[in-house]
Design an enzyme around this catalytic site. Structure first.
Site, PDB file in Angstrom:
ATOM      1  N   LYS A  24      -3.153   5.178  -2.765  1.00  0.00           N
ATOM      2  CA  LYS A  24      -3.879   6.226  -2.076  1.00  0.00           C
ATOM      3  C   LYS A  24      -4.207   7.290  -2.873  1.00  0.00           C
ATOM      4  O   LYS A  24      -3.518   7.591  -3.675  1.00  0.00           O
ATOM      5  CB  LYS A  24      -3.231   6.717  -0.776  1.00  0.00           C
ATOM      6  N   GLY A  71      -4.470  -3.547   6.775  1.00  0.00           N
ATOM      7  CA  GLY A  71      -3.353  -3.324   7.643  1.00  0.00           C
ATOM      8  C   GLY A  71      -3.279  -2.116   8.199  1.00  0.00           C
ATOM      9  O   GLY A  71      -4.122  -1.075   7.589  1.00  0.00           O
ATOM     10  N   GLU A  81     -11.267   1.038  -3.070  1.00  0.00           N
ATOM     11  CA  GLU A  81     -11.633   0.811  -1.529  1.00  0.00           C
ATOM     12  C   GLU A  81     -12.254   2.230  -0.931  1.00  0.00           C
ATOM     13  O   GLU A  81     -11.677   3.238  -1.003  1.00  0.00           O
ATOM     14  CB  GLU A  81     -10.175   0.570  -0.961  1.00  0.00           C
ATOM     15  N   ASP A 103     -13.604  -0.672   3.966  1.00  0.00           N
ATOM     16  CA  ASP A 103     -12.540  -0.749   4.915  1.00  0.00           C
ATOM     17  C   ASP A 103     -13.152  -0.135   6.211  1.00  0.00           C
ATOM     18  O   ASP A 103     -14.027  -0.737   7.005  1.00  0.00           O
ATOM     19  CB  ASP A 103     -11.344  -0.146   4.519  1.00  0.00           C
ATOM     20  N   LYS A 120      -9.860  -6.165   8.586  1.00  0.00           N
ATOM     21  CA  LYS A 120      -8.591  -5.653   9.340  1.00  0.00           C
ATOM     22  C   LYS A 120      -8.972  -5.729  10.795  1.00  0.00           C
ATOM     23  O   LYS A 120      -9.940  -5.206  11.274  1.00  0.00           O
ATOM     24  CB  LYS A 120      -8.470  -4.201   8.913  1.00  0.00           C
ATOM     25  N   ASP A 175      -7.345   3.339  -2.813  1.00  0.00           N
ATOM     26  CA  ASP A 175      -7.929   3.372  -1.656  1.00  0.00           C
ATOM     27  C   ASP A 175      -8.278   5.151  -1.321  1.00  0.00           C
ATOM     28  O   ASP A 175      -6.902   5.761  -1.313  1.00  0.00           O
ATOM     29  CB  ASP A 175      -7.222   3.070  -0.452  1.00  0.00           C
ATOM     30  N   LYS A 189      -1.273  -1.036  -4.217  1.00  0.00           N
ATOM     31  CA  LYS A 189      -2.708  -0.262  -3.804  1.00  0.00           C
ATOM     32  C   LYS A 189      -2.016   1.094  -3.656  1.00  0.00           C
ATOM     33  O   LYS A 189      -1.064   1.364  -3.115  1.00  0.00           O
ATOM     34  CB  LYS A 189      -3.102  -0.741  -2.605  1.00  0.00           C
ATOM     35  N   SER A 217       1.040  -1.201  -0.039  1.00  0.00           N
ATOM     36  CA  SER A 217       0.113  -0.099   0.033  1.00  0.00           C
ATOM     37  C   SER A 217       0.914   1.221  -0.110  1.00  0.00           C
ATOM     38  O   SER A 217       1.716   1.364   1.136  1.00  0.00           O
ATOM     39  CB  SER A 217      -0.773  -0.152   1.379  1.00  0.00           C
TER      40      SER A 217
HETATM   41  O1  OSB Z   1      -7.148   2.728   4.740  1.00  0.00           O
HETATM   42  O2  OSB Z   1      -5.913   0.680   4.501  1.00  0.00           O
HETATM   43  C1  OSB Z   1      -5.878   1.607   5.023  1.00  0.00           C
HETATM   44  C2  OSB Z   1      -2.681   2.509   6.886  1.00  0.00           C
HETATM   45  C3  OSB Z   1      -3.054   3.244   7.924  1.00  0.00           C
HETATM   46  C4  OSB Z   1      -4.612   3.593   8.151  1.00  0.00           C
HETATM   47  C5  OSB Z   1      -5.448   3.185   6.997  1.00  0.00           C
HETATM   48  C6  OSB Z   1      -5.001   2.370   5.973  1.00  0.00           C
HETATM   49  C7  OSB Z   1      -3.748   1.986   5.996  1.00  0.00           C
HETATM   50  C8  OSB Z   1      -3.027   1.419   4.592  1.00  0.00           C
HETATM   51  C9  OSB Z   1      -1.553   0.552   5.130  1.00  0.00           C
HETATM   52  O3  OSB Z   1      -3.450   1.291   3.518  1.00  0.00           O
HETATM   53  C10 OSB Z   1      -1.617  -0.729   4.949  1.00  0.00           C
HETATM   54  C11 OSB Z   1      -0.625  -1.528   5.418  1.00  0.00           C
HETATM   55  O4  OSB Z   1      -0.306  -1.739   6.610  1.00  0.00           O
HETATM   56  O5  OSB Z   1       0.537  -1.845   4.631  1.00  0.00           O
HETATM   57 MG    MG Z   2      -8.435   1.285   3.602  1.00  0.00          MG
END
Ligand code: OSB
Ligand code: MG
Length: 370
Positions: free
Chosen positions: A163, A290, A213, A238, A262, A188, A161, A135
């Site tokens: 953001k 995560g 997402e 999520d 999660k 995401d 993934k 991510s």
């Molecule tokens: O939205 O999935 C999320 C990290 C912190 C808060 C929210 C998110 C995330 C990630 C990181 O996308 C995923 C990872 O732990 O590698």
């Molecule tokens: Mg997310």
């Protein structure tokens, strides 16, 4: 088992590079670690909270307060036969799911050690290795993001993934597609859009994404259903799914076709398994999300991701994606074919390097049983 004491720690681990999302920028991973003591064993769990309440309502300070003053005393008050009982023991406290997840994980770890069985076995996992992705946050320029993606694809990650947020979306994804035509890719938004911006997702619908997402508000299953009906790309939720029954409602309403499971957001591993089962019964695939966990949280997440309905690569990257030095040894490593091994040890404790945890601990308190 009877817990003799619980120790709480706040830890801070610098990230190897900043992680920027639609809600903010993190340079350090904060977490509250929970150590549960019983019969000479120590069970470890992680509440992977952030410093600020930007992803959900929790923070390091709320998790500390709620654990120390409410959750830990409730668990210390009487014996437990099985970690699955922790949820009922904590049900009178509303929400605070990450705090609950950290404490429950410590009890799962103690139980695994007592039984001499792996978490995978206790949770019902069926695989020894799981497919993982990475991510990646928002970067200063698209060229920076392309370089970032290149380096992770070269390491072997099976999907990426990225953001997104208003102003950093369709054009960025189009550019990524130009560079990586075949790459399994997903986005995401962390709730950064409203339904009147649906055209952003309609434009992305032709870019072959695995899923989008959490595009809309975390409390808005209805508008997510309207958006999903306009897209071929699956919507994945999520933030909206904080209880197994939310997954049932979202799938029944058509608010999504895929669920991010999660454990921290759901209040622990037991709720995560239940959510996995609900989705399996309704024919919807899940994947393991995560929170930039330290190795302590991630080893437990890897065990969870070995259950059968985890059918998409998880946000379960190797230790070196996050930290110079993780608190577990051996660290989580990516195999050349983009897979990660599911831990076989009895719990996470055998891999915890207490000396390293000590070095990143900024606060510590022991709560004894009365
Ligand atoms: O939205 O999935 C999320 C990290 C912190 C808060 C929210 C998110 C995330 C990630 C990181 O996308 C995923 C990872 O732990 O590698
Ligand atoms: Mg997310």
């Amino acid at each position: 088992m009877r817990l003799e004491a619980v120790e709480l720690r706040v830890v801070e681990l610098p990230l190897r590079f900043p992680f920027e999302t639609s809600f903010g920028r993190e340079e350090v991973k904060h977490a509250v670690l929970v150590c549960a003591y019983s019969g000479g064993l120590v069970g470890w769990g992680e509440a992977p909270v952030m410093a600020a309440p930007l992803y959900n309502e929790e923070t390091v300070e709320t998790a500390w307060h709620v654990l120390r003053d409410f959750l830990v005393p409730a668990v210390l008050a009487g014996p437990l036969e099985h970690p699955r009982e922790v949820r009922a023991r904590l049900r009178h406290v509303r929400r605070h799911h990450m705090a609950k997840a950290g404490l429950e994980a410590a009890v799962w770890d103690l139980f695994a050690q007592q039984q001499g069985r792996s978490l995978r076995e206790l949770l019902g996992g069926v695989r020894d290795r799981v497919e993982v992705g990475v991510s990646l946050g928002i970067e200063p320029t698209v060229a920076d993001l392309v370089r970032r993606v290149e380096s992770f694809v070269a390491q072997g990650y099976r999907r990426v993934k990225v953001k997104i947020r208003p102003g950093w979306d369709v054009e960025v994804v189009r550019e990524l597609r130009r560079h990586f035509p075949e790459l399994p890719l997903q986005v995401d938004a962390n709730s950064a859009y409203t339904l009147d911006q649906a055209s952003v997702f309609e434009e992305m619908d032709d870019l072959g994404l695995l899923l989008v997402e959490q595009p809309l508000g975390e409390d808005d299953l209805v508008d997510h259903a309207k958006l999903q009906s306009r897209l071929r790309t699956p919507v994945c939720l999520d933030e909206s799914i904080v209880h197994p029954h939310d997954a049932r409602k979202a799938l029944e309403l058509g608010s999504c076709r895929v669920v991010n499971v999660k454990p921290a957001r759901l209040g622990g591993l037991a709720a995560a398994v239940e959510t996995h089962d609900v989705c399996a019964a309704l024919g919807a695939p899940v994947w393991c999300g995560g929170m930039l966990e330290t190795g302590i949280g991630r080893l437990a997440n890897l065990a969870l991701a070995s259950l059968p309905n985890f059918r998409l690569p998880g946000d379960l990257s190797a230790s070196d994606r996050y930290f110079e030095e993780d608190v577990v040894d051996p660290p989580v490593v990516l195999e050349r074919d983009g897979m990660v091994q599911v831990p076989t040890e009895a719990g996470v404790a055998p891999r915890v390097r207490t000396d390293r945890v000590d070095r990143v601990t900024v606060r510590r308190e022991r709560v004894p049983a009365r």
